[in-house]
Scaffold this motif. Sequence first.
Motif, PDB file in Angstrom:
ATOM      1  N   ASP A 137       0.836  -1.211   0.000  1.00 35.48           N
ATOM      2  CA  ASP A 137       0.000   0.000   0.000  1.00 35.48           C
ATOM      3  C   ASP A 137       0.868   1.256   0.000  1.00 35.48           C
ATOM      4  N   ARG A 138       1.943   1.224   0.798  1.00 37.27           N
ATOM      5  CA  ARG A 138       2.841   2.389   0.842  1.00 37.27           C
ATOM      6  C   ARG A 138       3.435   2.666  -0.523  1.00 37.27           C
ATOM      7  N   ARG A 139       3.853   1.602  -1.223  1.00 43.01           N
ATOM      8  CA  ARG A 139       4.508   1.813  -2.515  1.00 43.01           C
ATOM      9  C   ARG A 139       3.516   2.314  -3.552  1.00 43.01           C
ATOM     10  N   VAL A 140       2.284   1.834  -3.504  1.00 49.25           N
ATOM     11  CA  VAL A 140       1.283   2.354  -4.451  1.00 49.25           C
ATOM     12  C   VAL A 140       0.939   3.802  -4.093  1.00 49.25           C
ATOM     13  N   ALA A 141       0.839   4.073  -2.777  1.00 48.05           N
ATOM     14  CA  ALA A 141       0.532   5.447  -2.355  1.00 48.05           C
ATOM     15  C   ALA A 141       1.605   6.415  -2.849  1.00 48.05           C
ATOM     16  N   GLU A 142       2.862   5.962  -2.906  1.00 45.59           N
ATOM     17  CA  GLU A 142       3.930   6.827  -3.435  1.00 45.59           C
ATOM     18  C   GLU A 142       3.667   7.207  -4.891  1.00 45.59           C
ATOM     19  N   ILE A 143       3.151   6.265  -5.664  1.00 41.46           N
ATOM     20  CA  ILE A 143       2.841   6.571  -7.069  1.00 41.46           C
ATOM     21  C   ILE A 143       1.675   7.553  -7.141  1.00 41.46           C
ATOM     22  N   VAL A 144       0.674   7.359  -6.258  1.00 39.11           N
ATOM     23  CA  VAL A 144      -0.447   8.305  -6.218  1.00 39.11           C
ATOM     24  C   VAL A 144       0.056   9.700  -5.857  1.00 39.11           C
ATOM     25  N   VAL A 145       0.922   9.783  -4.848  1.00 38.79           N
ATOM     26  CA  VAL A 145       1.488  11.078  -4.436  1.00 38.79           C
ATOM     27  C   VAL A 145       2.205  11.728  -5.616  1.00 38.79           C
ATOM     28  N   ALA A 147       1.646  11.210  -8.799  1.00 44.25           N
ATOM     29  CA  ALA A 147       0.674  11.600  -9.832  1.00 44.25           C
ATOM     30  C   ALA A 147      -0.040  12.903  -9.453  1.00 44.25           C
ATOM     31  N   VAL A 148      -0.246  13.106  -8.155  1.00 47.19           N
ATOM     32  CA  VAL A 148      -0.816  14.380  -7.696  1.00 47.19           C
ATOM     33  C   VAL A 148       0.211  15.491  -7.921  1.00 47.19           C
ATOM     34  N   ALA A 149       1.463  15.229  -7.527  1.00 48.11           N
ATOM     35  CA  ALA A 149       2.514  16.249  -7.655  1.00 48.11           C
ATOM     36  C   ALA A 149       2.743  16.620  -9.119  1.00 48.11           C
ATOM     37  N   GLU A 150       2.607  15.650 -10.008  1.00 47.12           N
ATOM     38  CA  GLU A 150       2.807  15.923 -11.435  1.00 47.12           C
ATOM     39  C   GLU A 150       1.573  16.587 -12.061  1.00 47.12           C
ATOM     40  N   GLY A 151       0.515  16.789 -11.255  1.00 42.91           N
ATOM     41  CA  GLY A 151      -0.638  17.537 -11.741  1.00 42.91           C
ATOM     42  C   GLY A 151      -1.674  16.701 -12.486  1.00 42.91           C
ATOM     43  N   TYR A 152      -1.540  15.366 -12.430  1.00 38.96           N
ATOM     44  CA  TYR A 152      -2.497  14.527 -13.147  1.00 38.96           C
ATOM     45  C   TYR A 152      -3.734  14.204 -12.310  1.00 38.96           C
ATOM     46  N   LEU A 153      -3.521  14.075 -10.997  1.00 37.37           N
ATOM     47  CA  LEU A 153      -4.636  13.649 -10.138  1.00 37.37           C
ATOM     48  C   LEU A 153      -5.064  14.788  -9.220  1.00 37.37           C
ATOM     49  N   ARG A 154      -6.336  14.787  -8.856  1.00 35.49           N
ATOM     50  CA  ARG A 154      -6.889  15.811  -7.996  1.00 35.49           C
ATOM     51  C   ARG A 154      -6.122  15.861  -6.677  1.00 35.49           C
ATOM     52  N   ASP A 155      -5.991  17.057  -6.127  1.00 39.65           N
ATOM     53  CA  ASP A 155      -5.198  17.206  -4.907  1.00 39.65           C
ATOM     54  C   ASP A 155      -6.068  17.520  -3.698  1.00 39.65           C
ATOM     55  N   ASP A 156      -7.403  17.356  -3.845  1.00 38.68           N
ATOM     56  CA  ASP A 156      -8.279  17.662  -2.711  1.00 38.68           C
ATOM     57  C   ASP A 156      -8.730  16.414  -1.960  1.00 38.68           C
ATOM     58  N   VAL A 157      -8.130  15.268  -2.263  1.00 43.28           N
ATOM     59  CA  VAL A 157      -8.384  14.057  -1.478  1.00 43.28           C
ATOM     60  C   VAL A 157      -7.018  13.492  -1.081  1.00 43.28           C
ATOM     61  N   ASP A 158      -6.869  13.164   0.186  1.00 47.79           N
ATOM     62  CA  ASP A 158      -5.614  12.638   0.719  1.00 47.79           C
ATOM     63  C   ASP A 158      -5.137  11.425  -0.096  1.00 47.79           C
ATOM     64  N   PRO A 159      -3.872  11.436  -0.566  1.00 47.51           N
ATOM     65  CA  PRO A 159      -3.382  10.348  -1.417  1.00 47.51           C
ATOM     66  C   PRO A 159      -3.463   8.968  -0.763  1.00 47.51           C
ATOM     67  N   PHE A 160      -3.335   8.912   0.572  1.00 51.44           N
ATOM     68  CA  PHE A 160      -3.443   7.607   1.227  1.00 51.44           C
ATOM     69  C   PHE A 160      -4.885   7.128   1.239  1.00 51.44           C
ATOM     70  N   LEU A 161      -5.807   8.082   1.345  1.00 46.52           N
ATOM     71  CA  LEU A 161      -7.220   7.714   1.242  1.00 46.52           C
ATOM     72  C   LEU A 161      -7.539   7.261  -0.185  1.00 46.52           C
TER      73      LEU A 161
END
Lengths: 214, 214
Positions: A137-145, A147-161
Amino acid sequence: MSRPGAKVPPEAPSRRRHDLPSVLEVAAAVFTERGYDGTSMEDLSRATGLSKSSLYHHIDSKEQLLRLALERAVDPLFGVLDEPGANQGPAIDRLSHVVRREVEVLADQLPYVTLLLRVHGNTGTERWALERRREFDRRVAEIVVAAVAEGYLRDDVDPFLVTRLLFGMINSFVGWYRPDSASRRGRHGSRSLPPNELADALLRVVFDGLRKRS
Amino acid sequence: MSRPGAKVPPEAPSRRRHDLPSVLEVAAAVFTERGYDGTSMEDLSRATGLSKSSLYHHIDSKEQLLRLALERAVDPLFGVLDEPGANQGPAIDRLSHVVRREVEVLADQLPYVTLLLRVHGNTGTERWALERRREFDRRVAEIVVAAVAEGYLRDDVDPFLVTRLLFGMINSFVGWYRPDSASRRGRHGSRSLPPNELADALLRVVFDGLRKRS
């Protein structure tokens, strides 16, 4: 991952149903159904049709059987994270790759992934499995983080959630998905979708949402 | 739903920990942990600290205890479907209402919803619970179908698959959500979000997707 002490017998056609892979498959189903604590070697002997001494020809202990069954889920799941598609390119593509491949691993290793998701944590092996799940889960969450930082994913929901919601969806497949069931149409058609079509549908819903765009 | 034969004792302060609600809460946790089949009245006696004869003062059988515990999840879940918000207005609003309220029920009745999601189907009561779950899924799927027909939701994913993905996400909360845990910030902050904030995040992800809109 190492499999200390596993005694893999040479395959003999007359004992095909009683080789280690078959024993693992039956054991995974019994552990899932009755729980690891609630399963005795007696139960496993009955379910496999093998005497206890034949079982001990394959494995040293009930806990080793659990470990081998869990590795059948854990090893390929982590294998996905080492694939080029999970490590190269924009994070959103890496995330798509991981999600798609996880769905395939789940379909391939259904009894073992189901067992992995049911593990409690009363033995060393169960605690190892829980730690592997957390690390995954931690390693996938890093990819989500990323993707948010790169501007692809919404940043108004916690990446771990986000990671939890995403894997909640994927993991729930073990409750109803039967990739090898006879193809049926109608309302239960999704039970038997090929894994790639199931992954397509999930990625559409997760990335673009259910709301219709005009 | 009727609770035939339930003997609810008058509440006495000195036995507060041993009233029927407390017994149900302990029983639900034990059934979830060990499985219904794997749990004896002896186990329940140990876990509740009540003698077997005291347990039988509250209930007629182990299966009745299971039924009462499951009703604590099933009754409020179906209750949501009868609320005005689930029956009036555009289907997408009805769906939002149902999702939001289900998250609240899950948070409120966590041990019982967890048990409901673990039930196998070896006894009449377990089969009843599975049938209730299927009926619940059917009724939510009807709302999804209506929301597609009304043009609010995408029509390129099977509505029954959509329902499964949606409830896969919601139901996975039982694996990690602890609404009453001490508020913690940082990466595990989502464990203790209030139910309404958790529902908000889920609805954002599910309806609008993870992809950032420019």
